[in-house]
Design an enzyme around this catalytic site. Structure first.
Site, mmCIF file in Angstrom:
data_model
loop_
_atom_site.group_PDB
_atom_site.id
_atom_site.type_symbol
_atom_site.label_atom_id
_atom_site.label_comp_id
_atom_site.label_asym_id
_atom_site.label_seq_id
_atom_site.Cartn_x
_atom_site.Cartn_y
_atom_site.Cartn_z
ATOM 1 N N ASP A 47 0.854 -1.181 0.000
ATOM 2 C CA ASP A 47 0.000 0.000 0.000
ATOM 3 C C ASP A 47 0.891 1.233 0.000
ATOM 4 O O ASP A 47 1.694 1.431 0.910
ATOM 5 C CB ASP A 47 -0.903 -0.015 1.244
ATOM 6 C CG ASP A 47 -1.840 1.174 1.278
ATOM 7 O OD1 ASP A 47 -2.713 1.260 0.400
ATOM 8 O OD2 ASP A 47 -1.697 2.028 2.178
ATOM 9 N N GLU A 68 -2.166 -1.166 -5.460
ATOM 10 C CA GLU A 68 -3.439 -0.520 -5.735
ATOM 11 C C GLU A 68 -3.303 0.231 -7.060
ATOM 12 O O GLU A 68 -2.265 0.830 -7.327
ATOM 13 C CB GLU A 68 -3.716 0.475 -4.615
ATOM 14 C CG GLU A 68 -5.111 1.022 -4.597
ATOM 15 C CD GLU A 68 -5.283 1.998 -3.437
ATOM 16 O OE1 GLU A 68 -6.356 2.615 -3.376
ATOM 17 O OE2 GLU A 68 -4.367 2.154 -2.627
ATOM 18 N N CYS A 125 -12.394 -5.358 5.246
ATOM 19 C CA CYS A 125 -11.756 -5.940 6.428
ATOM 20 C C CYS A 125 -10.915 -7.133 5.965
ATOM 21 O O CYS A 125 -11.442 -8.069 5.360
ATOM 22 C CB CYS A 125 -12.810 -6.381 7.439
ATOM 23 S SG CYS A 125 -12.124 -7.317 8.824
ATOM 24 N N CYS A 155 -12.306 -10.540 7.861
ATOM 25 C CA CYS A 155 -13.566 -11.228 7.544
ATOM 26 C C CYS A 155 -14.111 -10.899 6.151
ATOM 27 O O CYS A 155 -15.063 -11.533 5.695
ATOM 28 C CB CYS A 155 -14.630 -10.913 8.601
ATOM 29 S SG CYS A 155 -15.309 -9.242 8.484
ATOM 30 N N CYS A 184 -13.325 -3.007 12.315
ATOM 31 C CA CYS A 184 -14.412 -3.707 11.654
ATOM 32 C C CYS A 184 -15.615 -3.836 12.580
ATOM 33 O O CYS A 184 -15.506 -4.363 13.684
ATOM 34 C CB CYS A 184 -13.939 -5.095 11.205
ATOM 35 S SG CYS A 184 -15.244 -6.007 10.368
ATOM 36 N N CYS A 199 -16.682 -7.983 12.586
ATOM 37 C CA CYS A 199 -15.975 -9.005 13.372
ATOM 38 C C CYS A 199 -15.164 -8.428 14.522
ATOM 39 O O CYS A 199 -14.575 -9.166 15.305
ATOM 40 C CB CYS A 199 -15.081 -9.850 12.459
ATOM 41 S SG CYS A 199 -13.592 -8.991 11.905
ATOM 42 N N ASP A 245 -3.188 1.261 6.857
ATOM 43 C CA ASP A 245 -2.346 0.934 5.701
ATOM 44 C C ASP A 245 -2.006 -0.556 5.651
ATOM 45 O O ASP A 245 -1.950 -1.148 4.569
ATOM 46 C CB ASP A 245 -1.053 1.755 5.736
ATOM 47 C CG ASP A 245 -1.309 3.255 5.657
ATOM 48 O OD1 ASP A 245 -2.398 3.651 5.188
ATOM 49 O OD2 ASP A 245 -0.426 4.032 6.064
HETATM 50 ZN ZN LIG Z 1 -14.091 -7.934 9.904
#
Ligand SMILES: [Zn+2]
Length: 197
Positions: free
Chosen positions: A17, A101, A154, A157, A173, A176, A183
């Site tokens: 990143d 990216e 995330c 998850c 998140c 979860c 980053d």
């Molecule tokens: Zn999550």
């Protein structure tokens, strides 16, 4: 995304990143900071720009200030180049695949402060170096789809947030409960993209 047919099995895949806070965050936890020297060199550069604009045109003092400004520009460029080279050499020599990216830089440049930050980090240059050094060292650079939500997803998850503000340094998140550096989360998402393709 085109998956290379061959990759060096003894080297890991990495997501990278390219950021504002640090120059580059790697999915294995390693990060490359912007050199401290760059910040002070930029401060000096800005000061010299102001000095030049205050000096009377055609004066000997202005000529002297212009020379100093040119030297400061040169120094900033060199510091930046050295730091980018160190990071891109290390990455291309130790990874088999680097997933980046696909930045919409023209869209980001509309934000003035961010534009400065982006310019400082030299994202274009970073990517350019990664690509040509990959050919030297047997590595492959892959670009994520422009709409891949590496910042909003995330990495634990897979849930995707509707919004992730630029000021949020941590990814939290709600699904979860996973909390991670923003980053690093993005870099891991990029790495995972390789295995999910
Ligand atoms: Zn999550």
């Amino acid at each position: 995304m085109d998956i290379p047919e061959f990759r060096s099995a003894d080297r890991p895949v990495a997501g990278v990143d390219l950021g504002i806070k640090c120059m580059a965050q790697v999915s294995d936890g390693v990060y490359f900071e912007n050199p401290r020297a760059l910040k002070s060199a930029l401060t000096k550069l800005k000061r010299l720009q102001r000095v030049v604009s205050r000096r009377q045109k055609g004066s000997a003092n202005r000529k002297k200030a212009v020379r100093q400004l040119a030297r400061a520009h040169f120094r900033v460029a060199n510091i930046r180049k050295d730091a980018l080279h160190q990071a891109t050499t290390l990455l291309t020599r130790t990874k088999s695949v680097i997933v980046l990216e696909n930045l919409n830089v023209s869209g980001m440049l509309k934000n003035h402060h961010l534009a400065q930050a982006i310019a400082d980090v030299g994202m274009y240059e970073f990517r350019r170096q990664l690509v040509y050094k990959s050919a030297w060292y047997g590595c492959e650079v892959l670009l994520a789809d422009r709409f891949y939500p590496s910042n909003k997803r995330c990495s634990q998850c897979g849930q995707v947030k509707p919004v992730m503000n630029l000021g949020e340094r941590e990814y939290q998140c709600e699904h979860c409960g996973f909390v991670i550096d923003r980053d690093l989360n993005a870099a891991i998402n990029l790495e995972q993209l390789f295995y999910r393709s």
